[in-house]
Design an enzyme around this catalytic site. Structure first.
Site, mmCIF file in Angstrom:
data_model
loop_
_atom_site.group_PDB
_atom_site.id
_atom_site.type_symbol
_atom_site.label_atom_id
_atom_site.label_comp_id
_atom_site.label_asym_id
_atom_site.label_seq_id
_atom_site.Cartn_x
_atom_site.Cartn_y
_atom_site.Cartn_z
ATOM 1 N N GLU A 169 39.187 18.614 -18.973
ATOM 2 C CA GLU A 169 38.082 19.366 -18.375
ATOM 3 C C GLU A 169 38.510 20.652 -17.674
ATOM 4 O O GLU A 169 38.366 20.778 -16.445
ATOM 5 C CB GLU A 169 37.323 18.473 -17.385
ATOM 6 C CG GLU A 169 36.775 17.208 -17.992
ATOM 7 C CD GLU A 169 35.798 16.469 -17.074
ATOM 8 O OE1 GLU A 169 35.700 16.833 -15.892
ATOM 9 O OE2 GLU A 169 35.133 15.535 -17.543
ATOM 10 N N GLU A 374 35.721 10.316 -22.198
ATOM 11 C CA GLU A 374 35.144 9.748 -20.972
ATOM 12 C C GLU A 374 33.642 9.618 -21.148
ATOM 13 O O GLU A 374 32.987 10.538 -21.649
ATOM 14 C CB GLU A 374 35.356 10.653 -19.742
ATOM 15 C CG GLU A 374 36.733 10.614 -19.156
ATOM 16 C CD GLU A 374 36.886 11.537 -17.947
ATOM 17 O OE1 GLU A 374 35.896 11.757 -17.210
ATOM 18 O OE2 GLU A 374 37.996 12.054 -17.772
HETATM 19 C C1 FCB Z 1 35.117 13.641 -14.834
HETATM 20 C C2 FCB Z 1 36.587 13.537 -14.500
HETATM 21 C C3 FCB Z 1 37.030 12.154 -14.129
HETATM 22 C C4 FCB Z 1 35.989 11.411 -13.316
HETATM 23 C C5 FCB Z 1 34.628 11.502 -13.947
HETATM 24 C C6 FCB Z 1 33.546 10.770 -13.213
HETATM 25 O O1 FCB Z 1 34.673 14.941 -14.578
HETATM 26 O O2 FCB Z 1 37.372 13.963 -15.582
HETATM 27 O O3 FCB Z 1 38.259 12.251 -13.490
HETATM 28 O O4 FCB Z 1 36.015 11.830 -12.007
HETATM 29 O O5 FCB Z 1 34.260 12.844 -14.101
#
Ligand code: FCB
Length: 468
Positions: A169, A374
């Site tokens: 990210e 994620e």
């Molecule tokens: C993302 C991050 C991760 C976590 C999630 C909820 O932005 O990569 O580390 O905090 O959100």
């Protein structure tokens, strides 16, 4: 519980969970680890809820064997973790610290012994403080330091690691870190964020070059992407949505897949992205093997001049706080739809937006395999008197997003893997320990782990998918 339609997921689909070093490891002064920007930031008064820090976190540095056993019990085929740069190079450059390498080497061995494919992320936000002292990501030199560091870890682990992610990210690193100021290093300067964006991308490209000379592996980058929709078809809203989409999605996707920055953003921001040479863009746009996508929620935005109209249309606009620098710059505001459920982060839940996003990437950018590196939600979890955590909201969230993935596969997107964020409740950055994303509850007093209902449900889903 109803069965999910899992027919679309191939036998070698990667089912996993994800974590990140600073959020779970603790042991910040052990093993020769140097100081990171998150150590500094979390200790600065007022930056993190309740003054929480990652000093202890889930104590994973000492309890990783137990956590690996949890992964084995869950039945995942893969695990995404991140490597803390200051464990490998305490000051961000020079000779590697062997103790740091040994820790990740043991972790990788432990995964392989349990038949779990390791997917390390090389940078999940813990920049060595010494590099920040020299400008952090606003300094071009940091891109070169990052490539050196990526070369070191790749060389150390490539005999056992086949899948790598360079950055996690970069939008958050650049824009939350240097413009909005709610993440480390906590700066508030638009030009700094633009420059950080370019240097992160350049760092990714330089790392990729170096890693290719060392390892024959699958290498990708993880972006946090979303669909951005205007609150109405009014031109001002449509224009704002286009810029917000540019800032979040296109400013990363265009250079990576088209070797250029989007022209509207170049004219808006100028600075480092306007000056970027075609040599830099060639480095950034080198071929990757897969794209990592982190998806949580859709965004709906209005022009600030239309806030009253948006409210009249039944949308919720929170104007109690000062607009952050990005919103102030675009004259935009985020809105919520009434009646759409939100997570404990106040993020709207709309699984269909994941399908829409993946189809867009496929149609506009690339047909490369995509890994959802994620996806998950924070819920108001608690341990009930029988000692269980019945997180039905999270079960529903995960099921609907897995279904959305299946729909994207139906529409022709090559989805190769899915990683639930997160294995464990952990240090949720500026929110500290006040938000829980885990499918395993962590009692921070005793470090006891309790698998939640979502853990058991995810285990069933993985088993059903593998059994087909
Ligand atoms: C993302 C991050 C991760 C976590 C999630 C909820 O932005 O990569 O580390 O905090 O959100």
């Amino acid at each position: 519980m109803a069965d999910l339609e899992l027919g679309n997921f191939g036998r070698d689909f990667l089912w996993g969970t994800a974590t990140a070093s600073y959020q779970i490891e603790g042991a910040v002064t052990e093993g020769g680890r140097g100081v990171s920007i998150w150590d500094t930031f979390s200790k600065s008064p007022g930056k993190v809820t309740n003054g929480d820090t990652g000093e202890m976190a889930c104590d994973h540095y000492h309890r990783y064997v137990q956590d690996l056993d949890l992964l084995a019990e869950l039945g995942v085929s893969t695990y995404r973790f991140s490597i803390a740069w200051p464990r490998i190079q305490p000051d961000g450059s020079g000779q590697p610290n062997q103790e740091g390498i040994d820790f990740y080497s043991r972790l990788v061995d432990g995964l392989l012994e349990r038949n779990i494919t390791p997917v390390p992320t090389i940078y999940h936000w813990d920049l060595p403080q010494s590099l920040q002292d020299r400008g952090g990501w606003t300094a071009r030199d940091t891109s070169y330091r990052f490539a050196d560091y990526a070369g070191i870890v790749t060389e150390a682990l490539c005999d056992r690691v086949s899948h790598w992610i360079t950055l996690n990210e970069p939008w958050c690193s650049a824009w939350l870190g240097y413009a909005v100021g709610v993440h480390a290093p906590g700066e508030r300067d638009l030009n700094a964020a633009v420059s950080a964006t370019h240097h992160l991308l350049l760092g990714h490209g330089l790392a990729l070059q170096k890693m290719r000379t060392v390892a024959d592996a699958q290498i990708g980058i993880t972006l946090n992407l979303s669909v951005v929709r205007p609150a109405s078809q009014d031109q001002a809203d449509v224009d704002v949505a286009r810029m917000v989409d540019g800032n979040l999605n296109r400013i990363f996707l265009d250079p990576i897949f088209k070797k250029s920055y989007p022209s509207d953003l170049v004219s808006h921001y100028g600075g480092t992205i306007e000056e970027a040479t075609s040599d830099d863009l060639d480095i950034i746009g080198q071929e990757i093997d897969f794209l990592g996508v982190n998806f949580y929620f859709p965004s709906i935005v209005t022009s600030r001049q239309n806030i009253d109209k948006a409210r009249a249309n039944g949308l919720y606009v929170d104007t109690s706080r000062q607009p952050n620098l990005i919103d102030a710059d675009f004259d935009s505001a985020g809105v919520h739809r009434m009646g759409v459920k939100r997570t404990a982060m106040d993020w709207e839940i709309e699984a269909g937006a994941l399908t829409e996003l993946l189809v867009r990437i496929h149609d506009e950018y690339s047909e490369l395999p995509i890994m959802i590196t994620e996806n998950g939600c924070a819920s108001h979890d608690y341990v009930n008197p029988s000692g269980e955590v019945l997180d039905d909201d999270r079960v529903e969230y995960l099921e609907s997003h897995i279904t959305a993935l299946s729909n994207a596969i139906d529409k022709g997107v090559d989805v190769a893997g899915y990683f639930v964020w997160s294995l464990l409740d952990n240090f949720e950055w500026a929110y500290g320990y006040s938000r829980r994303f885990g499918i395993v509850w962590v009692d921070y007093e005793t470090q006891r782990r309790i698998p939640k209902k979502s853990f058991h449900r995810y285990k069933e889903i993985i088993a059903a998918s593998k059994a087909r």
